[in-house]
Design a protein around this motif. Structure first.
Motif, mmCIF file in Angstrom:
data_model
loop_
_atom_site.group_PDB
_atom_site.id
_atom_site.type_symbol
_atom_site.label_atom_id
_atom_site.label_comp_id
_atom_site.label_asym_id
_atom_site.label_seq_id
_atom_site.Cartn_x
_atom_site.Cartn_y
_atom_site.Cartn_z
ATOM 1 N N TRP A 134 -9.052 -0.985 -4.689
ATOM 2 C CA TRP A 134 -8.976 -2.341 -4.702
ATOM 3 C C TRP A 134 -9.040 -3.063 -5.849
ATOM 4 N N ASP A 150 -3.629 -10.958 -2.648
ATOM 5 C CA ASP A 150 -4.438 -9.703 -2.889
ATOM 6 C C ASP A 150 -5.578 -9.316 -1.941
ATOM 7 N N LEU A 163 1.999 -8.630 5.169
ATOM 8 C CA LEU A 163 1.753 -7.213 4.638
ATOM 9 C C LEU A 163 2.231 -6.193 5.677
ATOM 10 N N TRP A 185 -6.655 -4.378 4.824
ATOM 11 C CA TRP A 185 -5.737 -3.119 5.540
ATOM 12 C C TRP A 185 -6.356 -1.790 4.823
ATOM 13 N N LYS A 217 -4.751 -7.165 1.389
ATOM 14 C CA LYS A 217 -4.589 -5.695 0.882
ATOM 15 C C LYS A 217 -6.065 -4.931 1.266
#
Ligand code: NDP
Ligand code: GDR
Length: 329
Positions: free
Chosen positions: A302, A228, A22, A234, A231
């Motif tokens: 998210w 998933d 990512l 981050w 993410k």
């Protein structure tokens, strides 16, 4: 323009591989911690599988060696630090409670200290766990649910979680704790139940074995996809304020349900191929985990993107492919 530099401990693990991918895609210069192994040929297998082994820089060190962490962070000068390294297998934590405490617990303090000493303004992510809820105090767990750890692993994670909160409150560090529920992928370690099942299903389908031996089929977990979940890690480091977030799908199913899905994917019936083996039971079990990701949805924007059905088929297909091609992971 020079790229942002990130440092990841646990880069050779499941989440380390997906997070590296990512961050590389986002243009980061990615550095990671590599502990010395006598089996150099297996080092970085996941990073190779995901196709980014040559896009990351690995640095020799260990979570239990503060000096090594300080020196690496001085060299790298990261703006974001993701602390993913741990002895992460719950069952092993009863066999190796001291090592688990040192790596999974004190290792967090080492990383927080190294960060505070060298680059206190770097943004810090701690890989906390739903295992901290253990003997659940509420049917659906959120950031405000009281903790009740049920293993040496969970107790060590709880210590790491509170140290992260404490460094945020004591020193004003941008330190976030992600309370992640179980997340899986084709890169999951073979000892965890999901991968053990999908690898077993693939072997049975190919006629290599007949049965899979498992422990408690009634345990319920809220399983998502690692791709998933990184993410969310981050997104936490991008917020103006650091905080604690539950990351989950909001759906919980039993180990038996997971087996049924995996066997159905290859046209077989789970009950024909599973045997119960007490060796895989735990001294104290976490019976149910069921997360409420509302805060992550609201504040981070998210949401889990991969359904359980898609996750299971991706894992079974990857294991079939590996067995047919004789590649290992
Ligand atoms: P893995 O077990 O796949 O990876 C663990 C990583 O930690 C590996 O890179 C391992 O290195 C490294 N490591 C272990 N001990 C040391 C040490 N002493 N010094 C340096 N590195 C060390 O875990 P996951 O990727 O699944 O999980 C990442 C983190 O998130 C872990 O902290 C885990 O506890 C936590 N977590 C995971 C969840 C999940 O469902 N996957 C859910 C919630 C939290 P090596 O390759 O050399 O073994
Ligand atoms: P967990 O994952 O302990 O939840 O920790 P694991 O896949 O090991 O176990 C999940 C549940 O399945 C039951 N189970 C079995 N487990 C294993 N490993 N092997 C078996 O044969 C078996 N049979 C039944 C277990 O009893 C348990 O209830 C994972 C890790 O990634 C942690 O690092 C992380 O913090 C948590 O998820 C959230």
């Amino acid at each position: 323009m020079t790229s942002k530099r990130a440092f990841i401990t646990g880069i050779t693990g499941q989440d380390g591989a997906y997070l590296s991918q990512l961050l590389v895609e986002k243009g980061y210069e990615v550095h990671g911690l590599l502990r010395r192994s006598a089996s150099a040929d297996v080092v970085g297998t996941r990073l190779k599988w995901i196709g980014i082994a040559d896009r990351v820089t690995l640095h020799d060190g260990n979570m239990m060696d503060l000096g090594s962490l300080i020196r690496i962070i001085e060299t790298v000068e990261p703006v974001e630090i993701y602390n993913l390294a741990a002895q992460s297998f719950v069952k092993s934590s009863w066999q190796q409670p001291y090592l688990t405490g040192m790596t999974t617990g004190m290792g967090v303090t080492n990383m927080l200290e190294a960060t505070r000493i060298v680059c206190p303004n770097a943004r810090f992510y701690q890989a906390s766990s739903s295992e901290m809820f253990g003997l659940i105090q509420e049917p659906i767990q959120s950031e405000t649910t009281p903790f009740y750890p049920r293993s040496p692993y969970a107790a060590a994670k709880l210590y790491g979680h509170w140290m992260t909160v404490n460094y945020r409150e004591s020193f004003g560090m941008h330190a976030s704790s992600g309370i992640l529920f179980n997340h899986e992928s084709p890169l999951r370690g073979i000892e965890f139940v999901t991968r053990k099942i999908t690898d077993g299903v693939a072997r049975i389908k190919l006629g290599l074995i007949k049965k899979i031996a498992l422990g408690n089929l009634d345990a319920k977990r809220d399983w998502g996809h690692a791709r998933d979940y990184v993410k969310a890690m981050w997104l936490m480091t991008q917020q103006e304020q650091a905080g604690d977030y539950v990351v989950a799908t909001g759906r919980t199913v039993t180990v038996r349900d997971f087996c049924n899905l995996a066997f159905a994917h290859v046209g077989l019936k789970a009950e024909d191929h599973i045997e119960i083996d007490p060796r895989f039971m735990r001294p104290a079990e976490v019976e149910v985990l069921h997360g409420n990701p509302a805060k992550a949805q609201k504040h981070l924007g998210w949401a889990a993107e991969t359904s359980l059905e898609k996750l299971v088929s991706e894992m079974v297909e990857a294991d079939l492919d590996r067995l047919v091609k004789h590649t290992h992971l």
